[in-house]
Design a protein around this motif. Structure first.
Motif, PDB file in Angstrom:
ATOM      1  N   MET A   1      -5.248   6.392  -0.794  1.00  0.00           N
ATOM      2  CA  MET A   1      -4.220   5.356  -0.752  1.00  0.00           C
ATOM      3  C   MET A   1      -4.408   4.414  -1.936  1.00  0.00           C
ATOM      4  O   MET A   1      -5.529   4.261  -2.449  1.00  0.00           O
TER       5      MET A   1
ATOM      6  N   GLN B   1       0.849  -1.201   0.000  1.00  0.00           N
ATOM      7  CA  GLN B   1       0.000   0.000   0.000  1.00  0.00           C
ATOM      8  C   GLN B   1       0.877   1.241   0.000  1.00  0.00           C
ATOM      9  O   GLN B   1       1.894   1.303   0.694  1.00  0.00           O
ATOM     10  N   ASP B   2       0.494   2.225  -0.768  1.00  0.00           N
ATOM     11  CA  ASP B   2       1.266   3.467  -0.867  1.00  0.00           C
ATOM     12  C   ASP B   2       0.285   4.634  -0.917  1.00  0.00           C
ATOM     13  O   ASP B   2      -0.919   4.460  -1.001  1.00  0.00           O
ATOM     14  N   GLY B   3       0.845   5.823  -0.870  1.00  0.00           N
ATOM     15  CA  GLY B   3       0.005   6.994  -0.970  1.00  0.00           C
ATOM     16  C   GLY B   3       0.162   7.937   0.219  1.00  0.00           C
ATOM     17  O   GLY B   3       1.051   7.738   1.047  1.00  0.00           O
ATOM     18  N   PRO B   4      -0.654   8.933   0.294  1.00  0.00           N
ATOM     19  CA  PRO B   4      -1.775   9.192  -0.628  1.00  0.00           C
ATOM     20  C   PRO B   4      -1.316   9.761  -1.972  1.00  0.00           C
ATOM     21  O   PRO B   4      -0.246  10.352  -2.073  1.00  0.00           O
TER      22      PRO B   4
END
Length: 286
Positions: free
Chosen positions: A115, A106-109
């Motif tokens: 995300m 998971q990455d982000g925002p």
């Protein structure tokens, strides 16, 4: 002098009481008294990384990584280990990139404040199979599976007197791998008269109880080895235990080399100090 004698007697008495308590605890367990865990002490194996000159077996570590990936990673995270450290196991940059790309993180925002998921890169860490701790606990009867990053250093069993005295000289540090191996190979049917809670599995090597919620995670021929090594529970357990030791202490070989050089320096320094003292006081009258 009296204080010294009193101290020696007190120490002897304390050691005697400790050893006596250990025997009493063992007898109490056999007679149905209060049990002490683990019921069986972990088996002592011979590891390539044991002793002051021990080194990791890269072939074994690669097999252990495969066991972790195909079996353990379904429930256990390894959040403190990044993919790029697999270079220590003998993998090239391209192999590490390809291996990392098999995972999603998971990455982000992003620009919209949301995300998102993407393929992992070498700088990422091994992701957890669950979105959060609560989800992990909910999927495992209320107890989240432990992270395996430092498991081999955190699960060592205290060996007690007098073994810990000898461990100082032998530099025994393999308690974690010994315990993990013993646990993985230690599942048996409970003895006659011993009942375990529903949904748990009897294992006399478990450190906290007579049974644990984790079912036997691996069996013969479950993971395919490309190097011709035996595809047995015993070999799988050895390999993944060694891999987890590396994950917990990747700089073990460097630490041992540094320690050896320090000891050599101290030996030479002590010899020079002694010779200097002899040279200075040889001309002095006593």
């Amino acid at each position: 002098m009296k204080k010294l004698v009193s101290s020696v007697l007190s120490l002897t008495l304390a050691i005697g009481l400790g050893v006596g308590a250990a025997f009493a605890a063992e007898e109490g367990h056999e007679e149905g008294g209060t049990p002490h865990y683990p019921i069986h002490k972990p088996k002592n194996l011979e590891w390539s990384f044991a002793g002051p000159f021990g080194k990791y077996d890269k072939g074994q570590l690669q097999r252990g990584l495969k066991v972790y990936k195909e079996v353990c990673s379904a429930c256990h995270s390894m959040s403190l280990v990044s993919f790029r450290t697999l270079e220590d196991l003998g993998y090239s940059d391209d192999q590490i990139k390809a291996f990392a790309a098999e995972y999603e993180v998971q990455d982000g925002p992003n620009g919209d404040g949301e995300m998102f998921t993407r393929k992992a890169v070498p700088s990422d860490h091994f992701p957890s199979p669950y979105p959060n701790h609560e989800a992990a606990a909910a999927s495992n009867n209320g107890a989240a599976p432990p992270d395996m990053s430092l498991l081999a250093k955190a699960r060592g069993i205290t060996r007690g007197f007098p073994l810990f005295v000898f461990d100082i000289f032998t530099q025994y540090q393999e308690g974690g791998p010994d315990y993990i191996y013993s646990l993985l190979t230690g599942y048996v049917d409970p003895p006659e008269g011993v009942e375990v809670a529903e949904g748990t599995h009897y294992n006399p090597y478990f450190a906290n109880a007579a049974a644990l919620a984790m079912a036997p995670p691996i069996s013969d021929d479950q993971v395919t080895y490309d190097d011709g090594s035996p595809q047995t529970l015993d070999q799988y357990s050895k390999d993944v235990s060694a891999f987890l030791m590396w994950a917990a202490e990747p700089h073990l070989e460097e630490r041992k080399r540094t320690g050896f050089m320090v000891m050599v320096f101290l030996a030479i320094f002590t010899a020079l100090i002694y010779l200097t003292k002899k040279s200075i006081y040889a001309r002095k009258e006593h």
